[in-house]
Design a protein around this motif. Structure first.
Motif, PDB file in Angstrom:
ATOM      1  N   PRO A  45      67.829  41.417  47.535  1.00 46.65           N
ATOM      2  CA  PRO A  45      68.644  40.495  47.822  1.00 46.65           C
ATOM      3  C   PRO A  45      68.301  39.758  49.221  1.00 46.65           C
ATOM      4  N   ARG A  46      66.911  39.911  49.421  1.00 42.75           N
ATOM      5  CA  ARG A  46      66.439  39.199  50.636  1.00 42.75           C
ATOM      6  C   ARG A  46      64.832  39.351  50.839  1.00 42.75           C
ATOM      7  N   LEU A  47      64.354  38.488  51.454  1.00 44.02           N
ATOM      8  CA  LEU A  47      63.017  38.392  51.684  1.00 44.02           C
ATOM      9  C   LEU A  47      62.296  39.246  52.806  1.00 44.02           C
ATOM     10  N   GLY A  48      60.940  39.453  52.779  1.00 47.09           N
ATOM     11  CA  GLY A  48      60.532  40.341  53.976  1.00 47.09           C
ATOM     12  C   GLY A  48      59.969  41.574  53.507  1.00 47.09           C
ATOM     13  N   GLY A  49      60.042  42.109  52.186  1.00 45.44           N
ATOM     14  CA  GLY A  49      59.387  43.180  51.516  1.00 45.44           C
ATOM     15  C   GLY A  49      59.880  44.458  52.363  1.00 45.44           C
ATOM     16  N   LEU A  50      58.703  45.302  52.882  1.00 50.38           N
ATOM     17  CA  LEU A  50      59.128  46.510  53.717  1.00 50.38           C
ATOM     18  C   LEU A  50      59.244  46.139  55.096  1.00 50.38           C
ATOM     19  N   ALA A  51      59.292  45.157  55.479  1.00 50.51           N
ATOM     20  CA  ALA A  51      59.463  44.768  57.074  1.00 50.51           C
ATOM     21  C   ALA A  51      60.980  43.977  57.129  1.00 50.51           C
TER      22      ALA A  51
END
Length: 466
Positions: A45-51
């Motif tokens: 439900p968001r962007l950014g992967g594992l960060a």
């Protein structure tokens, strides 16, 4: 049902980017900036992967502490592109406090910092006074650094050698490896020297410490990572005209009878001229059509390495500097996240970043609490007697690809045998370990390859270097 994005007059081509981490966002921005219609699919439900960041009560918590260096030119471009550079500033000059509590004489503070002198003299004064090594060990570091500077990280022969073996051959004692080489290497490679490819280690140390005086200056987000990699990234994508579909996971990729690519997602088939796969290696393996890369099972041989993050909220200030590294303790790096987390009611919030955490990644929280709170008291006298308002952990079991010897031959490039299909991700053949820099570079490379194949000219300021 198959749907194709509506054409914009004078703007040919539709690209689908699968994966909304830094690699995917970068690729989507590059393709859109070149005039393509772009759809970005992300299962979360968001962007950014594992960060990324999440909420815990009144706190905004980063899942892990991420830093970058001045030499990370691609990630710095990314920050500029999403208008977030001012929110993740760099040190004016490298300065790393290193606290050793493993000696009988008690805790001792040293510093790794640079001057404005040319390489390698920029670190000479710091090394000469570094108290955690003997005079002979400090001299041996200089000789090893000069030998390391002569290595070519792209030489395939280096990929099969472990870093510890090379360090041993060049006179580095176990103490020197612990107090210097692993201090940097574990944080950047997510592996200790015996488990790290010499090629990747040489790349890290040559680029960060032996290329130019300011290359290793450290930067980190002074706001939650989600503000940079999700909120600002989404704003940049929207402004570029990218259609972003969250909570939409790609199920398959195939060729249509007309020869276009079709990406199945959420029960629909999306037609595209170009597809960039920017997801982890195992997910990529499951989505790749047959025959598009040689020996696709090699992707499954790229191992993963965990990172554990320990979060402690004290009822008072116990650390006066923004971060430090530790020796003689299971604690590796400690960062003050009080301001960025929005902590209310006084106190201080510290985040411990524990890389290469294979032995602790599944340990119960109670066990980790018993281990790390006393260690923090050893390192920080002000923590003795301080109240602990909260203690919790975040675990990334597959935080990075494992930089083991031989991994270089397993990492594929951006191009596949199938026109219009490209790979991106920090695990691809970027020449870098699994960092935010490597992820962004992979997105630039994949987009550049796609645009080149389409005959589109779009000059990225970093393309030649990448």
């Amino acid at each position: 049902m198959t749907r194709s994005m509506p054409a914009r007059p004078g703007v040919p081509g539709h690209a689908v980017v699968v994966g909304g981490g830094l690699a995917g966002v970068t690729a989507a921005l590059q393709l859109a900036d070149a005039g393509m219609r772009v759809t970005l699919l992300e299962g979360r439900p968001r962007l950014g992967g594992l960060a990324f960041s999440f909420r815990r009560g009144d706190l905004t918590v980063d899942n892990g502490q991420h830093v970058y260096l001045r030499c990370c030119t691609a990630y710095r471009w990314f920050l500029e592109r999403v208008e977030g550079a001012a929110l993740a500033p760099l040190q004016s000059r490298l300065d790393v406090p290193v606290l050793d509590v493993g000696r009988a004489a008690g805790p001792r503070l040293g510093r790794l910092r640079r001057t404005a002198l040319p390489v390698p003299l920029h670190l000479a004064a710091s090394l000469a006074t570094y108290p955690h090594l003997s005079f002979a060990e400090r001299a041996s570091v200089g000789r090893a650094a000069l030998a390391l500077k002569k290595l070519d990280p792209a030489d395939p022969a280096l990929d099969g050698v472990d870093f510890a073996t090379w360090l041993g051959r060049h006179g580095q004692s176990p103490r020197t490896i612990e107090a210097l080489w692993d201090l940097v290497g574990v944080a950047t490679l997510n592996a200790t020297a015996p488990n790290a490819s010499l090629g990747l280690a040489a790349m890290v140390f040559k680029t960060g410490l032996l290329s130019e005086p300011g290359a290793a200056d450290i930067g980190w987000a002074h706001v939650p990572l989600g503000e940079l990699h999700d909120t600002l990234a989404r704003k940049a994508l929207d402004s570029a005209g990218v259609r972003t579909e969250l909570r939409t996971r790609a199920g398959s990729i195939s060729r249509s009878t007309e020869g276009d690519w079709e990406v199945e997602a959420a029960g629909e088939r999306i037609a595209a001229d170009t597809v960039v796969l920017a997801v982890p290696q195992r997910e990529t393996h499951g989505l790749l059509p047959e025959g598009v890369i040689d020996t696709p099972d090699r992707l499954l041989d790229i191992g993963t390495a965990p990172i554990l993050n320990v979060h402690v909220v004290y009822d008072r200030k116990v650390l006066r500097r923004p971060f430090f590294a530790a020796l003689g303790s299971p604690v590796q790096w400690v960062f003050d996240r009080t301001e960025s987390s929005g902590l209310k009611g006084g106190g201080q919030y510290l985040a411990l970043s524990q890389s290469a955490a294979q032995d602790e990644i599944d340990a119960p929280v109670a066990e980790l609490r018993e281990r790390y709170l006393p260690e923090l008291e050893r390192l920080l006298p002000a923590a003795r007697g301080a109240g602990v308002r909260d203690f919790f952990v975040t675990r990334e079991r597959t935080a990075t690809f494992a930089p083991t010897p031989g991994v270089g031959r397993l990492r594929p490039g951006a191009r596949t045998h199938a026109p219009g299909l490209y790979l991106a991700g920090a695990w691809t053949a970027t020449g870098w370990p699994a960092t935010m820099e490597g992820a962004v570079r992979s997105g630039i490379t994949a987009a550049g390859a796609a645009l080149s194949e389409l005959g589109r000219v779009h000059e990225h300021p970093l393309q030649e270097a990448v």
